[in-house]
Design a protein around this motif. Sequence first.
Motif, PDB file in Angstrom:
ATOM      1  N   MET A   1      69.240 128.644  21.937  1.00 40.37           N
ATOM      2  CA  MET A   1      69.426 128.739  23.386  1.00 40.37           C
ATOM      3  C   MET A   1      70.393 129.881  23.699  1.00 40.37           C
ATOM      4  SD  MET A   1      70.495 125.652  25.895  1.00 40.37           S
ATOM      5  CE  MET A   1      71.004 125.956  27.566  1.00 40.37           C
ATOM      6  N   GLN A   2      70.056 130.675  24.685  1.00 40.73           N
ATOM      7  CA  GLN A   2      70.867 131.832  25.027  1.00 40.73           C
ATOM      8  C   GLN A   2      72.081 131.441  25.854  1.00 40.73           C
ATOM      9  OE1 GLN A   2      70.112 135.164  23.995  1.00 40.73           O
ATOM     10  NE2 GLN A   2      72.266 135.138  24.574  1.00 40.73           N
ATOM     11  N   ALA A   3      73.233 131.972  25.472  1.00 41.27           N
ATOM     12  CA  ALA A   3      74.438 131.723  26.271  1.00 41.27           C
ATOM     13  C   ALA A   3      74.356 132.474  27.592  1.00 41.27           C
ATOM     14  CB  ALA A   3      75.663 132.173  25.495  1.00 41.27           C
ATOM     15  N   THR A   4      74.930 131.883  28.611  1.00 42.90           N
ATOM     16  CA  THR A   4      74.966 132.574  29.915  1.00 42.90           C
ATOM     17  C   THR A   4      76.356 132.557  30.551  1.00 42.90           C
ATOM     18  OG1 THR A   4      74.311 130.540  31.032  1.00 42.90           O
ATOM     19  CG2 THR A   4      72.544 132.087  30.465  1.00 42.90           C
ATOM     20  N   LYS A   5      77.285 131.814  29.921  1.00 40.52           N
ATOM     21  CA  LYS A   5      78.622 131.700  30.512  1.00 40.52           C
ATOM     22  C   LYS A   5      79.448 132.937  30.153  1.00 40.52           C
ATOM     23  CE  LYS A   5      79.002 126.714  30.976  1.00 40.52           C
ATOM     24  NZ  LYS A   5      79.829 125.530  30.737  1.00 40.52           N
ATOM     25  N   PHE A   6      79.115 134.027  30.831  1.00 42.38           N
ATOM     26  CA  PHE A   6      79.791 135.299  30.559  1.00 42.38           C
ATOM     27  C   PHE A   6      81.008 135.457  31.463  1.00 42.38           C
ATOM     28  CE2 PHE A   6      75.303 137.108  29.588  1.00 42.38           C
ATOM     29  CZ  PHE A   6      75.316 136.498  28.340  1.00 42.38           C
ATOM     30  N   GLN A   7      82.028 136.065  30.905  1.00 46.45           N
ATOM     31  CA  GLN A   7      83.200 136.426  31.695  1.00 46.45           C
ATOM     32  C   GLN A   7      83.460 137.921  31.552  1.00 46.45           C
ATOM     33  OE1 GLN A   7      86.364 133.862  30.212  1.00 46.45           O
ATOM     34  NE2 GLN A   7      85.941 132.355  31.830  1.00 46.45           N
ATOM     35  N   VAL A   8      83.796 138.550  32.650  1.00 42.81           N
ATOM     36  CA  VAL A   8      84.136 139.971  32.639  1.00 42.81           C
ATOM     37  C   VAL A   8      85.450 140.155  33.389  1.00 42.81           C
ATOM     38  CG1 VAL A   8      83.475 142.266  33.458  1.00 42.81           C
ATOM     39  CG2 VAL A   8      81.738 140.729  32.511  1.00 42.81           C
ATOM     40  N   GLN A  61      78.005 128.762  41.332  1.00 38.15           N
ATOM     41  CA  GLN A  61      77.435 129.524  40.224  1.00 38.15           C
ATOM     42  C   GLN A  61      78.527 130.175  39.379  1.00 38.15           C
ATOM     43  OE1 GLN A  61      76.642 129.903  43.463  1.00 38.15           O
ATOM     44  NE2 GLN A  61      74.445 130.224  43.762  1.00 38.15           N
ATOM     45  N   SER A  62      79.577 130.645  40.062  1.00 42.30           N
ATOM     46  CA  SER A  62      80.595 131.444  39.380  1.00 42.30           C
ATOM     47  C   SER A  62      81.974 131.148  39.950  1.00 42.30           C
ATOM     48  CB  SER A  62      80.350 132.944  39.605  1.00 42.30           C
ATOM     49  OG  SER A  62      79.000 133.275  39.600  1.00 42.30           O
ATOM     50  N   ASP A  63      82.997 131.475  39.154  1.00 39.58           N
ATOM     51  CA  ASP A  63      84.375 131.474  39.638  1.00 39.58           C
ATOM     52  C   ASP A  63      84.902 132.905  39.583  1.00 39.58           C
ATOM     53  OD1 ASP A  63      84.309 128.704  39.845  1.00 39.58           O
ATOM     54  OD2 ASP A  63      85.221 128.388  37.867  1.00 39.58           O
ATOM     55  N   ARG A  72      98.718 140.360  31.936  1.00 38.37           N
ATOM     56  CA  ARG A  72      97.956 141.534  32.368  1.00 38.37           C
ATOM     57  C   ARG A  72      97.028 141.096  33.505  1.00 38.37           C
ATOM     58  NH1 ARG A  72      94.971 145.010  28.183  1.00 38.37           N
ATOM     59  NH2 ARG A  72      95.080 146.416  29.961  1.00 38.37           N
ATOM     60  N   PRO A  73      97.488 141.244  34.732  1.00 36.18           N
ATOM     61  CA  PRO A  73      96.688 140.771  35.862  1.00 36.18           C
ATOM     62  C   PRO A  73      95.356 141.515  35.959  1.00 36.18           C
ATOM     63  CG  PRO A  73      98.923 141.331  36.557  1.00 36.18           C
ATOM     64  CD  PRO A  73      98.760 141.836  35.157  1.00 36.18           C
ATOM     65  N   GLY A  74      94.369 140.793  36.388  1.00 33.28           N
ATOM     66  CA  GLY A  74      93.075 141.418  36.574  1.00 33.28           C
ATOM     67  C   GLY A  74      92.106 140.486  37.244  1.00 33.28           C
ATOM     68  N   LEU A  75      90.987 141.024  37.629  1.00 35.80           N
ATOM     69  CA  LEU A  75      89.932 140.202  38.220  1.00 35.80           C
ATOM     70  C   LEU A  75      89.052 139.708  37.092  1.00 35.80           C
ATOM     71  CD1 LEU A  75      86.695 140.211  39.131  1.00 35.80           C
ATOM     72  CD2 LEU A  75      88.343 139.064  40.600  1.00 35.80           C
ATOM     73  N   LEU A  76      88.927 138.400  37.002  1.00 36.30           N
ATOM     74  CA  LEU A  76      88.074 137.815  35.973  1.00 36.30           C
ATOM     75  C   LEU A  76      86.896 137.140  36.657  1.00 36.30           C
ATOM     76  CD1 LEU A  76      87.671 136.891  32.939  1.00 36.30           C
ATOM     77  CD2 LEU A  76      88.813 134.793  33.612  1.00 36.30           C
ATOM     78  N   TYR A  77      85.715 137.656  36.376  1.00 40.77           N
ATOM     79  CA  TYR A  77      84.497 137.008  36.864  1.00 40.77           C
ATOM     80  C   TYR A  77      84.035 136.029  35.786  1.00 40.77           C
ATOM     81  CZ  TYR A  77      79.590 136.122  37.576  1.00 40.77           C
ATOM     82  OH  TYR A  77      78.386 135.483  37.714  1.00 40.77           O
ATOM     83  N   SER A  78      83.645 134.825  36.199  1.00 42.79           N
ATOM     84  CA  SER A  78      83.241 133.813  35.223  1.00 42.79           C
ATOM     85  C   SER A  78      81.987 133.099  35.695  1.00 42.79           C
ATOM     86  CB  SER A  78      84.388 132.798  35.041  1.00 42.79           C
ATOM     87  OG  SER A  78      84.021 131.795  34.133  1.00 42.79           O
ATOM     88  N   ARG A  79      80.880 133.347  34.991  1.00 39.14           N
ATOM     89  CA  ARG A  79      79.634 132.670  35.368  1.00 39.14           C
ATOM     90  C   ARG A  79      79.603 131.268  34.748  1.00 39.14           C
ATOM     91  NH1 ARG A  79      75.194 135.588  33.134  1.00 39.14           N
ATOM     92  NH2 ARG A  79      75.247 136.998  34.921  1.00 39.14           N
ATOM     93  N   LYS A  80      79.251 130.294  35.570  1.00 36.17           N
ATOM     94  CA  LYS A  80      79.227 128.900  35.089  1.00 36.17           C
ATOM     95  C   LYS A  80      77.817 128.349  34.934  1.00 36.17           C
ATOM     96  CE  LYS A  80      81.788 127.231  38.452  1.00 36.17           C
ATOM     97  NZ  LYS A  80      82.674 126.342  39.232  1.00 36.17           N
TER      98      LYS A  80
END
Lengths: 187, 747
Positions: A1-8, A61-63, A72-80
């Motif tokens: 099964m392919q993972a989809t919970k990606f964070q950038v 869908q995402s946080d 190190r502050p930053g914008l973290l996109y997190s797909r759920k």
Amino acid sequence: MQATKFQVKLYARAGAIELEKLVPVFHEWIRNKKISDELLIDVADYAHVPQGPGVVLIGHQSDYYLDVADDRPGLLYSRKRGFDGDFQAGIDDAFQRALEACELLEAESSLDLEFATDEVLFRVQDRLNAPNGDATYAEYKPALEQASAAFFGAAPSLERLGTEREPFAVRIHTGASGSVADALAKH
Amino acid sequence: MTSWKEQLGDRIPEQLAGEVDLFEGQIELKKQGKLDDKIFAETRLRRGVYGQRYDNGLRDDGTGQKTLAFPCGDLTKGPDTVWDAPGMMRIKIPFGKLTAEQLDVLSELAEENSDSILHVTTRQDIQLHFIHIEEAPDMMRRLASVGITTREACGNSVRNVTACEYAGVCTTQAFDVTPYANAITQFLLGHPDVQDFGRKFKIAFSGCEDNPCGLVTFHDLGAVAHVRDGKRGFRVVVGGGLGAVPVQAKVLAEFCPEEELLPLAQAVSRVFARLGEKQSRARARIKFLVQKVGIDEFKKLVAEEREGLRPDERWTAFLDDLHATDEKPVRDPGAIPGDAPAGFRAWAEHNLKPQAQEGYYSAIVKLPLGDFTATQGRALADLARKYTGDSIRCTVEQNLTFRWLSGADAVAFYDGLIALQMAAAGAGTITDMTSCPGTDTCKLGISASRGLTGELRKRLTLVEDELDPAVRALRMKASGCFNSCGQHHAADIGFTGVSRQVGGRKVPHFNIVLGGQWTENAKSYGLVVGAVPSKNIPKAVDLITEHYLANREGDESFQAFIARVGKREFRKVLAPIQKPPPYEEDPSYYSDWGNPREYTIGDIGIGECAGEIVPFVEFGLQQAEQQLHDAQDALEAGQSEAAALGAFTAMVTAAKALVRHLEVQVKDDADDVVANFKTHLHDTTLFHDPFAKGKFAAYLLKVHAEQSYENANDEIAHRMLDEAQLFLEAAHACYERLTQAAAAAAE
């Protein structure tokens, strides 16, 4: 099964981040549906936690985190939730959404935020389908290189991070020096 | 690998594996519409999968209530609970004990299924928020693989069994209660006799009478270790509880021999299941059954039940090896280096406690609001592996305690915490506040208890070193509503969230509760001094502590001071800050801490003169407040009957104000007021609380019917004051609802 919970994660350029200022901004994003194709639900304030998730815009869908991990502050996109598309499209989409959120934050006059594009942290929060090991790295490396090149242009260099106890993580040195807007325009 | 079930295989105990499979099957049945909403709701609750704020699919964004359009459509996971809405998983950690491996797995789940935060609760659980129900089965499997179950973490069941975090290493304990807490946990988990409760059931253990770690007096069942004539046993108490009306537990057995502990708990469970209230949730905790039948009759019932129990070898099997739960230190004992740095010494003052075992210490990691990150969790697990072994305990003060730390390693451990930015000093002091989730995530929250706690913590930490030691030693606790999950009744200074209507708008407030006793297992509870706007609470803390320091006699403790001067004096102190400024002057009072949304629900219109006209009903509610304050003074003066009558009068006054607000003719006598209140507000359900339903109205109706204020003793008067306080809160809430309804009708 392919993972989809990606964070950038894209890092903020030097300067102090006042996390409390993010709270009204994220509430306003919910009220005005700033991310029009996502259901945004609430704001979680963890500013009291050192090196923590900071302030989180909770979605279905995402946080979206204004994350201060590693100081190190930053914008973290997190797909759920699952992504309806192929592997490469899923990674590209995570990059795209992270950059779009950065652009929205940069436009917030109360924040005075700017994000760098020379470095991207990519993680997969799925130890079952993407354990932190060589095989996963081999699987993800070409797709990450392709995504980085598509948004940031130059040939990136990649560095796998952490141990098998930690989520699969890759630091991408993009070689770029442009703005978030440049990256979005390029793609 | 395609699934956690396959990957973990036989690492999951067979029974737990079967239970999780069953739950997963029930999820599928619910999705197919083959399972009733209420049944599924109780099923998932008993699996620890809880609701969270906005899970009805509605959220006020500050401009009005909006629908959250989850993709699941009409699918629900309980009555008015949308399938896709984020929920909370409560993970039972019996007596708070965690191993390094368990902490690793919890951290993984926090990252993959939650928002990277692990939250320690006031009952030694770990909670993860914002999870999706369909991810719950795999989370349970991963937990089960390291010996953790979420079974019966919520729902009408035996909740997490708590115990002193120092059990086994404490210098004041009679003996280590850990094996007993473990035995009762295992014995009652899934036991047929605990499956038919009308409400939850909480058990706590304490190793001694004096210290607060176990807090047994506000538990449904509490056991305090004692040794009598060389034999181990427990003083067992029953029927305690916080919640809307706090009740001190009553003594069920002065000395219950160790071999009788489990059968006694079983007998109590059977009595509760058989005779406890099942229809009215509001009166279904065992404390109401004990009150109803009286402790002597309850003892008889339990004794009769015990007589009829079929013997069970598990009652005593654990006694054969009471060392099964012992922890093994990984390092040799040692002394703290004499040249330890100043920062370490400041931390050690409150965060390091010598154990009964020479050369070992328990180190408290002070968590801000009970939170830590997944990354910190992994690093803490590494510190445990290196220095203390599997000896971590979650505490009721929402911290983590690492036991078996050699004095020789204490500085290195501290340095490890510094690297994680987790070396905050002052554990158990005024900066170490506890708080329930409040409006952040709880469906029942009225005010932002976490927001308030965070603000107070931030402010007090800045001046921590300058605080008088007597003030620094105070404990503060906050609850977002009357359900008291923040345990504010047992604090020196406690806060409980309420709302008030001011000039047609809602204003978040906290009732201030002073004089609760934390020591001696929370021996006595505080009384409400008055409501203060949420944004004035920091000022209130300053005023209270300044007044104490300026007027105490010698080294008089805060509790002794409160007892001497009385709460009336504090009401005078707080009076100048109890009224919020008009919205137009300072709108910040009309939103809560950490939440910029205006604290209003719905679209309440403001008439042009609304800010200037005070309707009769508001006068009436104010008058009732005053009457209640006078009644509290009467209780302090030892006039129990007058206090009880005053509490009743305050309820009648508030009821009359509401009845008149409905334009109903009403006389001044109590009989007429209560009759009209029943007809127009109770029977119509207008007075009903959205969650507690008719519970608060019943306080007035019952007192009126029984005239229980006559010849009231201290205990009855105290209870009536608490009930009157809640009745008045409900009256304010009712008035707000009536105002909203009128505004909506006008539009």
